[in-house]
Design a protein around this motif. Structure first.
Motif, PDB file in Angstrom:
ATOM      1  N   ALA A 425       0.854  -1.190   0.000  1.00  0.00           N
ATOM      2  CA  ALA A 425       0.000   0.000   0.000  1.00  0.00           C
ATOM      3  C   ALA A 425       0.890   1.240   0.000  1.00  0.00           C
ATOM      4  O   ALA A 425       1.664   1.460   0.948  1.00  0.00           O
ATOM      5  N   TYR A 430      -2.276   6.449   0.499  1.00  0.00           N
ATOM      6  CA  TYR A 430      -2.732   6.471   1.883  1.00  0.00           C
ATOM      7  C   TYR A 430      -1.776   7.369   2.683  1.00  0.00           C
ATOM      8  O   TYR A 430      -0.766   6.889   3.241  1.00  0.00           O
ATOM      9  N   ALA A 442       1.831  -2.048   5.158  1.00  0.00           N
ATOM     10  CA  ALA A 442       0.477  -2.413   4.726  1.00  0.00           C
ATOM     11  C   ALA A 442       0.547  -3.091   3.360  1.00  0.00           C
ATOM     12  O   ALA A 442       1.194  -2.582   2.447  1.00  0.00           O
ATOM     13  N   ARG A 444      -1.754  -5.142   0.219  1.00  0.00           N
ATOM     14  CA  ARG A 444      -3.048  -5.475  -0.392  1.00  0.00           C
ATOM     15  C   ARG A 444      -2.870  -6.752  -1.217  1.00  0.00           C
ATOM     16  O   ARG A 444      -2.016  -6.805  -2.107  1.00  0.00           O
ATOM     17  N   LEU A 470      -0.272  -4.686   8.444  1.00  0.00           N
ATOM     18  CA  LEU A 470      -1.657  -4.620   7.977  1.00  0.00           C
ATOM     19  C   LEU A 470      -1.815  -5.462   6.713  1.00  0.00           C
ATOM     20  O   LEU A 470      -1.030  -5.322   5.772  1.00  0.00           O
ATOM     21  N   ASP A 472      -4.639  -6.263   3.827  1.00  0.00           N
ATOM     22  CA  ASP A 472      -5.935  -5.962   3.239  1.00  0.00           C
ATOM     23  C   ASP A 472      -6.357  -7.143   2.362  1.00  0.00           C
ATOM     24  O   ASP A 472      -5.790  -7.374   1.295  1.00  0.00           O
ATOM     25  N   LYS A 474      -9.497  -7.543   1.178  1.00  0.00           N
ATOM     26  CA  LYS A 474     -10.777  -7.201   0.560  1.00  0.00           C
ATOM     27  C   LYS A 474     -10.931  -7.826  -0.825  1.00  0.00           C
ATOM     28  O   LYS A 474     -12.031  -8.209  -1.236  1.00  0.00           O
ATOM     29  N   CYS A 504      -7.775  -6.595   7.372  1.00  0.00           N
ATOM     30  CA  CYS A 504      -8.852  -5.733   6.890  1.00  0.00           C
ATOM     31  C   CYS A 504      -9.594  -6.398   5.720  1.00  0.00           C
ATOM     32  O   CYS A 504      -8.981  -7.108   4.918  1.00  0.00           O
ATOM     33  N   GLY A 505     -10.896  -6.107   5.641  1.00  0.00           N
ATOM     34  CA  GLY A 505     -11.676  -6.520   4.474  1.00  0.00           C
ATOM     35  C   GLY A 505     -11.972  -8.000   4.379  1.00  0.00           C
ATOM     36  O   GLY A 505     -12.286  -8.500   3.287  1.00  0.00           O
ATOM     37  N   ASP A 531     -12.047  -2.340   6.290  1.00  0.00           N
ATOM     38  CA  ASP A 531     -11.262  -1.910   5.140  1.00  0.00           C
ATOM     39  C   ASP A 531      -9.902  -1.408   5.586  1.00  0.00           C
ATOM     40  O   ASP A 531      -9.639  -1.238   6.785  1.00  0.00           O
ATOM     41  N   LEU A 532      -9.032  -1.144   4.605  1.00  0.00           N
ATOM     42  CA  LEU A 532      -7.643  -0.772   4.905  1.00  0.00           C
ATOM     43  C   LEU A 532      -7.550   0.597   5.575  1.00  0.00           C
ATOM     44  O   LEU A 532      -6.722   0.799   6.475  1.00  0.00           O
TER      45      LEU A 532
END
Length: 542
Positions: A425, A430, A442, A444, A470, A472, A474, A504-505, A531-532
């Motif tokens: 991320a 962000y 983070a 994803r 983190l 994500d 999602k 997250c997600g 969510d993130l």
């Protein structure tokens, strides 16, 4: 309902007009089925009546109990290679055992609603073994096409080629002339069939067989006929006989029976799907499998051979105006009437003509254009289709399908794993991540986290941050048990290193998998966010 033949649904609104159409279609298909049934049986190493009895009994049962409105069942060219191999290795009695066992497997497949699973067999595997079988059918007919003097054709490819080579000097010019003449009639009839008026419903195979039989009888041609080789066909009903079972060899029939069941399922359901497209209806795949199973259990007790749905006869049925299973039942009764009243005429049918018919069937059965266009496909597809084809020809269908499915499985895993990816991320997207490099990382993740893509999380383990991680999820659509184990190992590693893990997600199937595996119970309540962005806010606030 668990068991509901399509026939039961056809009575509503059924009238005299539909019955006449079904009657005419059934009569046409019954005439069409006669030469094919005999040719398939002879090519399989059996007597011609085995194919006819199968058409009568199995054809009637499949139409009576099946899940398709117009599918015609009976002996099929796809079984020739397998049946011939079983007969040569284990004998006819054990073929009957294998056929009945395959019927049991087909019923179980239908009862456990496995009909839709057959559709998951990759098209490359289906094309490969279909073309391989078509090639072997053509190879097996060279003997009778050229009138070669070979006492018994070997089942294996190299031995068969050697036998043909050694007998090349025994070819019969008369047999070759009859075969070429029959093939020419079939091709001519196919090309000009639409311009033949009321005769266009009768296929060239029937016309070729009639002409060849008449000429052989009138000229007393010196070639093999059904009468000279098999003594003709019986003009009586097939009688019930218990299958002689040798328990010493029955245990070895499981694999052949599974092969017959799998091929029968594939052939019948492919045929049913083609029929659906022609009549704009939808068949019941599981009901069809159970009907095929019952037919294959009953037929061996009357000296029959394996049966399945047949594409050529089904298409002929539809083109002749059939709309219900009544046409299939009439087709079986037509074959029965031919046996009872016209069996003596069959003794003069020349085997060279039947060989020409099978050559034509083999050519139409294979999807040879796929080989011509093979360069258009990716390398894994080419390897799969050619491997299955060569293994079917050189070894046997069972090995070919196993290897083909393995290659397709490996290709699928590779492609799905290549679609899964992990991205960092970026701070410019962000802003809350600015000045937090090294402390909060983070990621994803996209695609699926399964046993073929767990390396994505393993790479994260090698570069863990000092404070917070983190993830994500999602865009993760699927997580399997191996993926869940890898996520659990990552969570454990974070706990050991005192690193806060925020997920997250997590939604839908991944959330369900996390719950079933017990992962959610081990995860602290403040570690799960929708969510993130929410996760980043929670991480920076703590």
């Amino acid at each position: 309902m668990f068991f509901q033949p399509k026939l039961l649904k056809t009575f509503a609104g059924y009238n005299q007009t539909l019955f006449i159409k079904d009657l005419l279609a059934g009569l046409t298909v019954g005439i069409v089925a006669l030469p094919l049934a005999m040719a398939f049986a002879i090519a399989s190493g059996l007597k011609p009546e085995a194919g006819i009895f199968t058409g009568i009994i199995a054809g009637g049962l499949i139409s009576l109990l099946g899940g398709s409105r117009v599918q015609i069942g009976g002996p099929a060219g796809a079984f020739i290679v397998i049946v011939y191999g079983i007969v040569e290795r284990y004998g006819v009695s054990n073929l009957l055992v294998a056929t009945a066992m395959s019927g049991v497997f087909l019923i179980l497949m239908g009862a456990f609603r496995l009909g839709t699973l057959v559709r998951f067999i990759p098209i490359a595997v289906i094309i490969g073994f279909t073309n391989g079988i078509a090639f072997l059918i053509g190879l097996s007919q060279i003997k009778d096409f050229f009138g070669l003097q070979i006492e018994k054709m070997p089942a294996h490819f190299f031995q068969a080629v050697q036998a043909l080579y050694l007998a090349a000097d025994t070819f019969n010019p008369t047999a070759l002339a009859v075969a070429c003449g029959s093939l020419s009639i079939i091709i001519f009839w196919r090309l000009f069939q639409k311009h033949l008026g009321f005769l266009h419903h009768i296929p060239g195979t029937v016309i070729a067989m009639i002409f060849a039989t008449v000429f052989t009888s009138l000229l007393d041609l010196p070639i093999d006929t059904i009468g000279s080789r098999f003594g003709g066909i019986p003009s009586s009903l097939p009688s019930f006989e218990w299958i002689p079972v040798s328990w010493d060899t029955a245990q070895y029939m499981v694999t052949p029976a599974l092969t017959l069941a799998l091929l029968g399922a594939i052939e019948s359901l492919l045929c049913a799907r083609i029929a659906d497209g022609l009549i704009h209806d939808r068949h019941d795949s599981n009901q069809e499998l159970m009907a095929q199973g019952f037919a294959n259990i009953v037929t061996p007790f009357f000296g029959g051979m394996p049966a399945t749905g047949t594409i050529a006869r089904t298409v002929t049925n539809v083109e002749s105006g059939a709309s219900t299973p009544i046409a299939g039942i009439v087709h079986a009764l037509t074959l029965l009437a031919i046996v009872l009243f016209a069996a003596p005429l069959a003794k003069n049918i020349p085997l060279a003509s039947l060989a020409a018919i099978l050559m034509y069937v083999a050519w139409n059965m294979g999807e040879w254009k796929k080989f011509i266009d093979i360069k258009q496909f990716r390398l894994p597809y080419r390897i799969t289709i050619l491997s299955v084809f060569l293994l079917t020809v050189i070894l046997d269908l069972t090995v070919a399908v196993q290897v083909g499915l393995l290659l397709a499985f490996i290709t699928f895993i590779y492609r799905i794993s290549s679609l899964s990816r992990c991205e960092i991320a970026e701070a410019n997207i962000y802003p809350a991540l600015n000045n937090l490099q090294g402390r909060i990382d983070a990621y994803r993740i996209y695609g699926a986290i399964f046993f073929g893509a767990v390396k994505l999380l393993e790479k994260i383990e090698e570069n863990l941050p000092s404070q917070t991680l983190l993830l994500d999820l999602k865009n993760v659509i699927y997580v399997d048990s191996s993926g869940m184990d890898t996520i659990s190992e990552l969570a454990h590693l974070c706990k050991v290193r005192n690193i806060k893990l925020i997920i997250c997600g997590l939604d839908h199937q991944p959330y369900e998998m996390a719950g079933r595996s017990g992962f959610l119970e081990k995860l602290p309540q403040d570690c799960l966010y929708p969510d993130l962005i929410s996760g980043i806010k929670a991480a920076t606030a703590s």
